[in-house]
Enzyme design. Sequence first.
Site, short mmCIF file in Angstrom:
data_model
loop_
_atom_site.label_atom_id
_atom_site.label_comp_id
_atom_site.label_asym_id
_atom_site.label_seq_id
_atom_site.Cartn_x
_atom_site.Cartn_y
_atom_site.Cartn_z
CB CYS A 2 1.44 32.72 -12.17
SG CYS A 2 0.92 34.13 -11.16
C1 LIG Z 1 0.79 41.03 -8.38
O1 LIG Z 1 -0.29 40.67 -9.18
C2 LIG Z 1 -0.43 39.27 -9.41
C3 LIG Z 1 -1.59 39.10 -10.33
O2 LIG Z 1 -2.66 39.89 -9.97
C4 LIG Z 1 -0.63 38.54 -8.08
O3 LIG Z 1 -0.64 37.16 -8.30
C5 LIG Z 1 0.51 38.89 -7.15
O4 LIG Z 1 0.26 38.32 -5.89
C6 LIG Z 1 0.63 40.41 -7.02
N1 LIG Z 1 1.77 40.72 -6.17
C7 LIG Z 1 1.85 41.82 -5.40
C8 LIG Z 1 3.07 41.96 -4.57
O5 LIG Z 1 0.97 42.67 -5.35
#
Ligand SMILES: *[C@@H]1O[C@H](CO)[C@@H](O)[C@H](O)[C@H]1NC(C)=O
Length: 637
Positions: A2
């Site tokens: 991100c």
């Molecule tokens: C949590 O959500 C974010 C954004 O949608 C994503 O980048 C991330 O991989 C997610 N992580 C898990 C463990 O679900």
Amino acid sequence: MCGICCVVALSGQSTVYDHFNEDLHCLLRRRGPDSSQQLIKTVCEPSYECLFSGHVLHLRGQMTPQPLEDVNNNVFLWNGEVFNGVHVGDSENDTEVMFHHLGLCSSEADILSLFSSLRGPWSFIYYQASGHSLWFGRDYFGRRSLLWQFSNVNDNVFCLSSVSVNSESCNQCQEVPASGIFKMDLKDCATTQSLSLTLFPWKYNCTEKTEEEIFIDVLGQISKDLPNHITVRMNESKMCLSAPVTPLNRTISEASVEHASTDSSDSSCTVSIQTLEGYLAEERKKILVHQFIDVLDEAVRKRVLLLFRGEDQGTREVEGVCPRKARVAVLFSGGVDSMVIAALADRHVPLEEPIDLLNVAFMTKEPTKRTGATKSCVSQEMQLNLHHGQENHKDLNAEIGDDLSRFDVPDRITGRAGLKELEALNPSRTWNFVEINVTLKELKEMRQQFIHNLIYPLDTVLDDSIGCAIWFASRGQGFINKKGEMKPYKSPAKVVLTGIGADEQLAGYSRHRVCFKKCGPEGLNKELEMELGRISSRNLGRDDRIIGDHGKEARFPFMDEDVVSFLNSLPISEKADLTLPRGIGEKLILRLGAKELGLTAASILPKRAVQFGSRIAKLESNNEKAYHTCSRLKLLQ
Ligand SMILES: *[C@@H]1O[C@H](CO)[C@@H](O)[C@H](O)[C@H]1NC(C)=O
Ligand SMILES: *[C@@H]1O[C@H](CO)[C@@H](O)[C@H](O)[C@H]1NC(C)=O
Ligand SMILES: *[C@@H]1O[C@H](CO)[C@@H](O)[C@H](O)[C@H]1NC(C)=O
Ligand SMILES: *[C@@H]1O[C@H](CO)[C@@H](O)[C@H](O)[C@H]1NC(C)=O
Ligand SMILES: *[C@@H]1O[C@H](CO)[C@@H](O)[C@H](O)[C@H]1NC(C)=O
């Protein structure tokens, strides 16, 4: 991966928007194309303003837009992956889980123990409303980028961001040191109209050093790079984070001392696969090699499985069953690091899913010649074999003036050989060998448009070469061979595995040989420890910025905490034997592992750094040194 950013303004004169411009917003969005949001906190008593900007790349679980805010007005930005240490259920999201845990923390000690327990790469920014505190930091190895920037004395603006714009008009950014996590008391800062930080440094579980010594070392390091008006201090009660890895075992075996003095690297030119077999005949060695493969295998498994694998959208029409698309790619030179990673990924990626092997080549000024590539006598036979088929082909091409052979750089040739080995290892897998050919013109354009911002704040010739090579490789845009025809292809994989960390831990660079010759195994130990200590500021932040720019996530199996702990626990003599020639002695334990995995040719290739293997270093530079400031990164805007 991100893009996260936070701007804090402590005085009325300057607003957060003065420091958050369109260019920065664009760079952040490229890292997190799936959701972008801003949040502003304005507090009157004490008076300060914070802007939080979060850009999300959706990889697993539910899509979770950032910044997150809870009922107590706490705010969280997370650029990381929890691979272990904190439980994240299958349907849960690590961003939310982390935020939830942080919300339950009632003291500084709680927050430190949370971050001490985490395994995986991360950088984060956390605003704790009740205490007016801003917490931020990077994991122990700095596997995720975070930069900071301080304004002039009177302005009192502070900025944190995953990436920054390389422009001469603003104050120099720096990588946030991965030496611990930081806390900024915004109330104090607003009252005194000055910027000060508290650092909670990492500390090994068992170390001879006292907290006092650690603080003096670390604080000294950090302060010397900061403007004078910024103070960094420690907490009076000397609280630390506990490092996620065990310290380096500096034991020197008697045998290796003898070896060092009787230098044999010039005499024994007959190294071959039999040399490796000789080592593996020893039961103890074999067990060790298998332990290493097991821990690396687990690191790769986590990195290829923890991502979203739903149905491919809208691709089920023509030709009945459409082939699945690749979700995992490997930066692939055909060298032993990338071969082992590809072979281990193959064990875990669903069989019907292709694996993309990203192989980058820069167009050489003249058709590639045989000279130079085979300086060392080691595994010369191997290299000749690899080159043989190509030579005739090339001569022919040269005669008819064909430009294409100019992309037959060393990494392309070893890459193709590597592909053959992987195909033999698992013929049922679709291996997409992506040939990424880059011309000088395209290099210049992309550097000017994107890459120079991503390399920033680093600035050497070496950073430029490696940064550009990795940017083009990880973009994954090139050609693949489909039934004998070269077809344009763009890798859809969002996860990119890289072999970084193998050379640093297993004495893979030629400078390690120089060091070993001069200072023996003790000196080599010192060098390796130093290099692993600075990998955050030298390599990983940069590579994260470069790869993240394509909306993809870099994952580094050799930098997994368990892999590092395992390798750190072994004395150097088990990992490398620099009395043996190039192509065998360095990264010995990895070569033995490759042999055990069934990869023979790759296991005895000498190291070739990406800037040489891809020939980018030959493209523009005349006689510059790797550590010189790169003029091509300046004067760009
Ligand atoms: C949590 O959500 C974010 C954004 O949608 C994503 O980048 C991330 O991989 C997610 N992580 C898990 C463990 O679900
Ligand atoms: C240091 O830690 C103690 C114990 O958590 C805390 O009470 C104190 O406020 C901290 N000091 C600073 C300067 O953060
Ligand atoms: C260090 O000690 C803590 C607490 O005893 C433990 O949880 C942690 O796993 C240890 N870290 C390592 C790398 O052994
Ligand atoms: C890329 O370079 C290779 C040589 O390594 C050549 O065979 C291939 O045709 C080139 N592809 C394109 C599209 O230029
Ligand atoms: C360091 O290596 C030596 C030799 O293999 C071993 O005996 C010792 O237990 C190791 N020390 C640690 C802390 O792992």
